[in-house]
Enzyme design. Structure first.
Site, PDB file in Angstrom:
ATOM      1  N   ASP A 133       9.371   4.663   3.931  1.00 35.14           N
ATOM      2  CA  ASP A 133       9.698   5.300   2.659  1.00 35.14           C
ATOM      3  C   ASP A 133      11.191   5.621   2.647  1.00 35.14           C
ATOM      4  OD1 ASP A 133      10.048   7.583   4.195  1.00 35.14           O
ATOM      5  OD2 ASP A 133       8.165   8.491   3.597  1.00 35.14           O
ATOM      6  N   ASP A 191      -1.046   4.514   1.089  1.00 34.32           N
ATOM      7  CA  ASP A 191      -0.841   5.195   2.370  1.00 34.32           C
ATOM      8  C   ASP A 191      -1.219   6.654   2.196  1.00 34.32           C
ATOM      9  OD1 ASP A 191       1.754   7.211   2.561  1.00 34.32           O
ATOM     10  OD2 ASP A 191       1.867   5.814   0.881  1.00 34.32           O
ATOM     11  N   CYS A 248     -16.807   2.354  15.518  1.00 34.26           N
ATOM     12  CA  CYS A 248     -15.644   2.900  16.211  1.00 34.26           C
ATOM     13  C   CYS A 248     -16.069   3.592  17.504  1.00 34.26           C
ATOM     14  CB  CYS A 248     -14.893   3.879  15.306  1.00 34.26           C
ATOM     15  SG  CYS A 248     -15.586   5.549  15.289  1.00 34.26           S
ATOM     16  N   HIS A 295     -11.891   7.422  14.367  1.00 35.24           N
ATOM     17  CA  HIS A 295     -13.003   7.176  13.433  1.00 35.24           C
ATOM     18  C   HIS A 295     -12.505   7.101  11.993  1.00 35.24           C
ATOM     19  CE1 HIS A 295     -16.645   7.515  11.097  1.00 35.24           C
ATOM     20  NE2 HIS A 295     -16.035   8.482  10.433  1.00 35.24           N
TER      21      HIS A 295
END
Length: 375
Positions: A92, A266, A306, A335
């Protein structure tokens, strides 16, 4: 160096399935980018982040310029080598973080002067300096420098801020120059004002970027207002370029954004939640702190592959969180990131199959059922 490109593979309604090609690898879209603020995704090894299915990470210009410093990172071989991540990185511009320092910064046409939140030292961030820092870091996708006012704000303030950001976008484009193998994204602003969003998109298209972000959302306006803006904002941007929604979000935010034509997102939420005992699952949110999990031998999510779900019980995760053990945040973060990447993979498959509406209905139905009942 090899060039970059974006190809659309399939559409289902406004939802898009594509691929961004870079010299460091392909980014399958819709894509979720884990946030590595200070050259690390908190609680995770880079190899573990890659195992979750992430094609790209986000780094933070503001934090990295202050510590350890962009020049130092460059001397040490660039951000990829520094943090041991060989896939693409998006950085960014630093604008959002600087704007949040309202007590410590001064805004002018030139840029933003501010004091470091770490040691109080003085710094100046301009479009040109932001481009220089991101080049020193070696990021694959660079963001134009912009201002992002918090919502709610009055229309005059939003318009003034957007037009300043568009002038800064032109300076960012000029300072970025010609860098084969790297991409520069412009950022649409305009708050929740449709005409200002249109004016911003027109200005960005005239400048010309490799991708376009929808900025200025997820800053306090609420999901309904955000979706209302996304009903028109992405369609104002070039169809043949990636569209990135910054700072989003919860799983239902992400599904709603993809439905409305967003390609990249994001958010710190999966990692931050993991460190505070919150897990995101197909059935919604699980608070592992709750006493109901103390004797529960079941996994967080029976459909998840996971390490936290295949190797550990809710009872164990509850115990290590209560005991303050580091493995708690590590497993829950793994996870959460794994779940987010599975969500993206499921959406990509549904768009290609033309079954996104069915996917969305099942997604909401599972969440409506809620977590597993106590034993």
């Amino acid at each position: 160096m090899a060039q970059t490109s974006f190809d659309l593979i399939a559409r289902d309604g406004h939802a898009r399935r594509g691929v961004i090609r870079t010299p460091r690898g392909e980014i399958r879209t819709p894509a979720f980018m884990p946030v590595g603020t200070a050259a690390t995704v908190k609680g995770m090894m880079p190899e573990s982040v890659a195992e979750t299915g992430a094609d790209i990470l986000l780094g933070n210009t503001y934090h990295l310029m202050l510590r350890p410093g962009a020049e130092r990172v460059a001397r040490l071989g660039g951000l990829h080598r520094f943090m041991n991540w060989s896939k693409p990185i998006l950085t960014d511009s630093g604008g959002f973080q600087v704007m949040s320092l309202s007590e410590l910064r001064k805004l002018t046409e030139e840029g933003v002067s501010f004091r470091s939140h770490i040691d109080g030292s003085k710094h100046m961030l301009t479009p040109e300096r932001s481009m220089e820092i991101q080049k020193l870091l070696g990021s694959d996708i660079v963001m134009a420098f912009d201002e992002c006012p918090a919502l709610p704000a009055d229309r005059a303030r939003i318009a003034e801020s957007m037009r300043l950001s568009m002038r800064w976008a032109a300076r960012s484009r000029e300072a970025f120059g010609d860098r084969p193998g790297h991409m520069l994204f412009g950022i649409q602003q305009g708050g929740l004002e449709q005409d200002l969003r249109g004016e911003s998109a027109e200005a960005l298209r005239a400048i010309g970027f490799d991708g376009y972000a929808v900025g200025g959302l997820a800053v306090g306006e609420g999901q309904e207002a955000m979706f209302g803006c996304l009903d028109y904002a992405p369609e104002m941007l070039p169809e043949d370029k990636p569209r990135y929604l910054m700072g989003v979000g919860k799983p239902d935010d992400i599904v709603g954004a993809v439905k409305r034509g967003i390609d990249m997102m994001d958010c710190v939420l999966p990692s931050r939640s993991g460190r505070t005992g919150q897990a995101w699952t197909r059935r919604g949110q699980v608070n592992i702190k709750n006493a109901r999990h103390a004797d529960d031998p079941r996994p967080l999510d029976e459909e998840c592959s996971c390490p936290a779900c295949t190797g550990y019980s809710r009872a164990y995760l509850h115990h290590v969180f209560r005991a303050g053990e580091m493995i708690s945040g590590m497993l829950l973060t793994w996870h959460n990131l794994h779940y987010y990447q599975e969500l993206m993979a499921d959406m990509r498959a549904a768009i290609e199959a033309g079954t996104f509406a069915d996917f969305e209905a099942q997604f909401h139905a599972q969440r409506a059922e809620g977590d597993l009942p106590p034993l």
